[in-house]
Design a protein around this motif. Structure first.
Motif, PDB file in Angstrom:
ATOM      1  N   TRP A 119     -19.584  44.767  45.530  1.00 24.18           N
ATOM      2  CA  TRP A 119     -19.185  45.756  44.539  1.00 24.18           C
ATOM      3  C   TRP A 119     -18.523  45.029  43.384  1.00 24.18           C
ATOM      4  CZ3 TRP A 119     -16.545  50.481  47.390  1.00 24.18           C
ATOM      5  CH2 TRP A 119     -17.491  51.074  48.252  1.00 24.18           C
ATOM      6  N   GLY A 120     -19.045  45.232  42.174  1.00 24.86           N
ATOM      7  CA  GLY A 120     -18.470  44.609  40.994  1.00 24.86           C
ATOM      8  C   GLY A 120     -18.262  45.630  39.892  1.00 24.86           C
ATOM      9  N   GLY A 121     -17.734  45.164  38.786  1.00 20.12           N
ATOM     10  CA  GLY A 121     -17.431  46.115  37.735  1.00 20.12           C
ATOM     11  C   GLY A 121     -17.321  45.491  36.374  1.00 20.12           C
ATOM     12  N   GLY A 122     -16.531  46.169  35.547  1.00 16.15           N
ATOM     13  CA  GLY A 122     -15.622  47.234  35.882  1.00 16.15           C
ATOM     14  C   GLY A 122     -14.594  46.903  36.955  1.00 16.15           C
ATOM     15  N   THR A 123     -14.075  47.982  37.516  1.00 17.48           N
ATOM     16  CA  THR A 123     -13.004  47.879  38.499  1.00 17.48           C
ATOM     17  C   THR A 123     -13.368  48.706  39.721  1.00 17.48           C
ATOM     18  OG1 THR A 123     -11.418  47.721  36.663  1.00 17.48           O
ATOM     19  CG2 THR A 123     -10.514  48.091  38.864  1.00 17.48           C
ATOM     20  N   PRO A 124     -13.995  48.115  40.735  1.00 17.95           N
ATOM     21  CA  PRO A 124     -14.316  48.881  41.938  1.00 17.95           C
ATOM     22  C   PRO A 124     -13.099  49.531  42.578  1.00 17.95           C
ATOM     23  CG  PRO A 124     -15.526  46.819  41.934  1.00 17.95           C
ATOM     24  CD  PRO A 124     -14.554  46.749  40.790  1.00 17.95           C
ATOM     25  N   THR A 125     -11.925  48.883  42.455  1.00 13.46           N
ATOM     26  CA  THR A 125     -10.739  49.449  43.098  1.00 13.46           C
ATOM     27  C   THR A 125     -10.125  50.589  42.305  1.00 13.46           C
ATOM     28  OG1 THR A 125      -9.478  47.591  42.178  1.00 13.46           O
ATOM     29  CG2 THR A 125     -10.151  47.445  44.497  1.00 13.46           C
ATOM     30  N   ILE A 126     -10.826  51.068  41.270  1.00 13.88           N
ATOM     31  CA  ILE A 126     -10.424  52.323  40.646  1.00 13.88           C
ATOM     32  C   ILE A 126     -10.721  53.492  41.581  1.00 13.88           C
ATOM     33  CG2 ILE A 126     -12.617  52.907  39.491  1.00 13.88           C
ATOM     34  CD1 ILE A 126     -10.970  53.689  37.012  1.00 13.88           C
ATOM     35  N   LEU A 127     -11.627  53.281  42.539  1.00 10.87           N
ATOM     36  CA  LEU A 127     -12.004  54.343  43.467  1.00 10.87           C
ATOM     37  C   LEU A 127     -10.885  54.612  44.463  1.00 10.87           C
ATOM     38  CD1 LEU A 127     -15.676  53.301  44.413  1.00 10.87           C
ATOM     39  CD2 LEU A 127     -14.888  54.631  42.446  1.00 10.87           C
ATOM     40  N   PRO A 128     -10.532  55.871  44.695  1.00 15.13           N
ATOM     41  CA  PRO A 128      -9.585  56.205  45.757  1.00 15.13           C
ATOM     42  C   PRO A 128     -10.267  56.074  47.118  1.00 15.13           C
ATOM     43  CG  PRO A 128     -10.373  58.202  44.705  1.00 15.13           C
ATOM     44  CD  PRO A 128     -10.948  57.054  43.915  1.00 15.13           C
ATOM     45  N   PRO A 129      -9.488  56.096  48.205  1.00 18.44           N
ATOM     46  CA  PRO A 129     -10.055  55.847  49.531  1.00 18.44           C
ATOM     47  C   PRO A 129     -11.245  56.727  49.894  1.00 18.44           C
ATOM     48  CG  PRO A 129      -7.675  55.710  49.640  1.00 18.44           C
ATOM     49  CD  PRO A 129      -8.003  56.181  48.260  1.00 18.44           C
ATOM     50  N   ASP A 130     -11.198  58.039  49.558  1.00 18.74           N
ATOM     51  CA  ASP A 130     -12.309  58.897  49.960  1.00 18.74           C
ATOM     52  C   ASP A 130     -13.596  58.529  49.231  1.00 18.74           C
ATOM     53  OD1 ASP A 130     -11.189  59.780  47.554  1.00 18.74           O
ATOM     54  OD2 ASP A 130     -11.789  61.867  47.887  1.00 18.74           O
TER      55      ASP A 130
ATOM     56  N   VAL B  88      -4.820  48.581  43.039  1.00 25.08           N
ATOM     57  CA  VAL B  88      -5.175  48.659  44.445  1.00 25.08           C
ATOM     58  C   VAL B  88      -3.898  48.902  45.235  1.00 25.08           C
ATOM     59  CG1 VAL B  88      -4.903  46.211  45.067  1.00 25.08           C
ATOM     60  CG2 VAL B  88      -6.683  47.590  46.194  1.00 25.08           C
ATOM     61  N   ASP B  89      -4.041  49.520  46.395  1.00 23.18           N
ATOM     62  CA  ASP B  89      -2.878  49.764  47.249  1.00 23.18           C
ATOM     63  C   ASP B  89      -3.309  49.633  48.703  1.00 23.18           C
ATOM     64  OD1 ASP B  89      -4.198  52.180  47.891  1.00 23.18           O
ATOM     65  OD2 ASP B  89      -3.068  53.293  46.365  1.00 23.18           O
ATOM     66  N   ASP B  90      -2.364  49.783  49.606  1.00 24.78           N
ATOM     67  CA  ASP B  90      -2.661  49.598  51.024  1.00 24.78           C
ATOM     68  C   ASP B  90      -3.732  50.577  51.516  1.00 24.78           C
ATOM     69  OD1 ASP B  90      -0.831  47.576  51.143  1.00 24.78           O
ATOM     70  OD2 ASP B  90       0.745  48.747  52.131  1.00 24.78           O
ATOM     71  N   ALA B  91      -3.716  51.800  51.002  1.00 21.29           N
ATOM     72  CA  ALA B  91      -4.685  52.797  51.471  1.00 21.29           C
ATOM     73  C   ALA B  91      -6.106  52.421  51.044  1.00 21.29           C
ATOM     74  CB  ALA B  91      -4.317  54.178  50.929  1.00 21.29           C
ATOM     75  N   LYS B  92      -6.264  51.942  49.818  1.00 24.19           N
ATOM     76  CA  LYS B  92      -7.589  51.511  49.360  1.00 24.19           C
ATOM     77  C   LYS B  92      -8.063  50.298  50.157  1.00 24.19           C
ATOM     78  CE  LYS B  92      -7.042  53.184  44.598  1.00 24.19           C
ATOM     79  NZ  LYS B  92      -7.064  52.813  43.161  1.00 24.19           N
TER      80      LYS B  92
END
Length: 449
Positions: free
Chosen positions: A109-120, A150-154
């Motif tokens: 997964w690349g981007g951009g920012t893939p970690t913009i996505l929330p866990p769901d 990014v955070d622990d949940a992601k």
């Protein structure tokens, strides 16, 4: 003549050439190769051979000024949600074309920012891909991580969905350099991210750094390198900043006068390379470093190193399926790129067609040149016995002679091997360019140094 003068004479500080993550480079793609080519290539895949999958997430909460990738800013998740619904539609279209039984060896997964996505959204996207192309027994999954988003949940969800390697964007830790490129990111935030990844069981971490940035100096870079070493990544990518403001408009926010001069830029690259090799990392190709146990290091040592649109890889899958806006696919017959603008990509998919809109169909001569360039970029040498398996090999004979003459003292011939000497390795992209038969436009490319 001293070494620097030799490098200058041979074009290191003037030439603008492709990075050769592919041959031909994407600038050679044309509109004549699109969704029809894409459809035929998908149908022709061998279900017994795993494929790689690349997912492009083009959204960022902040648009870093140095970046030349196809990205767009957003302050809400609404456009991201809409985009991911279209990605799932693209997956459904791909499922109609793929042969039964196809498996996925790697996903990135690349981007951009893939970690913009929330866990769901992370869960739903990863599962949607796996539903269409199930992972094989040796599946690996890498993700580009922005430590500030990014955070622990992601991280926990990425790990749950099978992430095996994280690629951490750093660039430089000097505050004035970060301010000048529109990317403020503290060492503390980066360390928190690294610690969280390791706590989640992600054992393969690589750090992305950039040299040649505005206001960057050897003293500042030394501090950044020391901080990166304290994070103990398994792999380091050290990219030269590509200043192409005519192509990437946001780079006009970076004044030319703030950039290191050509020779200073080269000194920064050499400084970083020495620091990482002194720390026990092994050099890999022109811009990577790995610990001895890292999979990319082992691929290099075993002659399995390859290049694709993410750079150096140990990926053994011969085909790459690109999903999302601007994503590039690689097939046996050539390349195809999805529509680059997010709106154009979404329009093609929602109309029920595949998104490929430009590409390149490889001919026999292209494959020959591609193999020569790949060997130079990955191994710093050309094995002529391998090239001679191509019926067209004789057309490169004058190029071999020209390279040996033009780069005398940097390139030698040992029997059936044309080899770039260690002192000539900074010239690798220029030497590879000698085998490029397309005469690409230099203005689109970065400095060879």
């Amino acid at each position: 003549m001293d070494h620097i003068a030799n490098l200058r004479r041979m074009g290191l500080f003037d030439a603008r050439v492709p990075r050769y993550t592919s041959y031909p480079p994407a600038t050679a793609f044309t509109a004549g190769v699109g969704s029809d080519f894409q459809r035929d290539s998908l149908a022709a895949l061998d279900p017994a051979v795993p494929v790689s999958v690349y997912i492009h997430i083009p959204f960022c909460e902040r648009l870093c000024w140095f970046c030349a990738c196809a990205t767009q800013g957003t302050s809400t998740l609404k456009p991201v949600e809409t985009y991911l619904r279209v990605v799932q539609m693209e997956l459904a279209l791909l499922a109609q074309q793929l042969p039964a039984g196809i498996r996925m060896g790697q996903m990135h997964w690349g981007g951009g920012t893939p970690t913009i996505l929330p866990p769901d959204m992370i869960r739903d996207l990863a599962q949607a891909v796996k539903d269409v192309i199930p992972p094989d027994d040796h599946f690996s999954f890498s993700v580009e991580i922005d430590p500030t988003l990014v955070d622990d949940a992601k991280i926990a969800m990425l790990a749950q969905m099978g992430m095996t390697r994280a690629s951490i964007g750093i660039q430089d830790f000097a505050p004035d350099v970060q301010a000048a490129i529109g990317r403020v990111q503290s060492f503390a935030a980066t360390k928190t991210c690294v610690d969280s990844l390791r706590a989640a069981g992600i054992t393969s971490l690589n750090a992305d750094l950039v040299y040649g940035l505005p206001h960057q100096t050897q003293a500042k870079l030394a501090d950044t390198i020391a901080q990166v070493r304290s994070l103990d990544p398994d792999r380091i990518a050290l990219f030269g900043y590509a200043h192409v403001p005519n192509f990437s408009k946001r780079q006009k926010l970076i004044p030319d006068a703030a950039l290191p001069k050509e020779q200073d830029r080269y000194a920064l690259a050499q400084q970083a390379a020495r620091a990482f090799t002194d720390a026990g990392y092994l050099p890999i190709g022109i811009d990577h470093f790995g610990k001895p146990a890292d999979s990319l290091t082992q691929a290099m040592q075993q002659g399995r190193l390859r290049r694709n649109f993410q750079g150096y890889t140990d990926d053994t899958c011969p085909s790459l399926i690109g999903i999302g806006a601007s994503a590039i696919s690689q097939y046996a017959g050539g390349y195809v790129q999805n529509a680059a603008a997010t709106a154009a990509y979404m329009a093609r998919i929602t109309a029920g067609d595949l998104a490929g809109h430009r590409g390149y169909a490889m001919g026999a001569e292209d494959r020959l040149r591609a193999q020569a360039i790949s060997m130079l970029m990955c191994d710093f040498q050309i094995d002529l016995t391998v090239l001679h398996q191509h019926p067209e090999a004789a057309i490169l004979a004058p190029l071999h002679d020209a390279v040996l003459d033009q780069f005398a003292g940097m390139v030698v011939r040992d029997g059936d091997t044309i080899r770039i000497l260690p002192q000539g390795r900074p010239l690798t992209r220029i030497i590879a360019n000698a085998y490029d038969g397309l005469g690409a436009v230099a203005a689109r490319y970065s400095q060879a140094s």
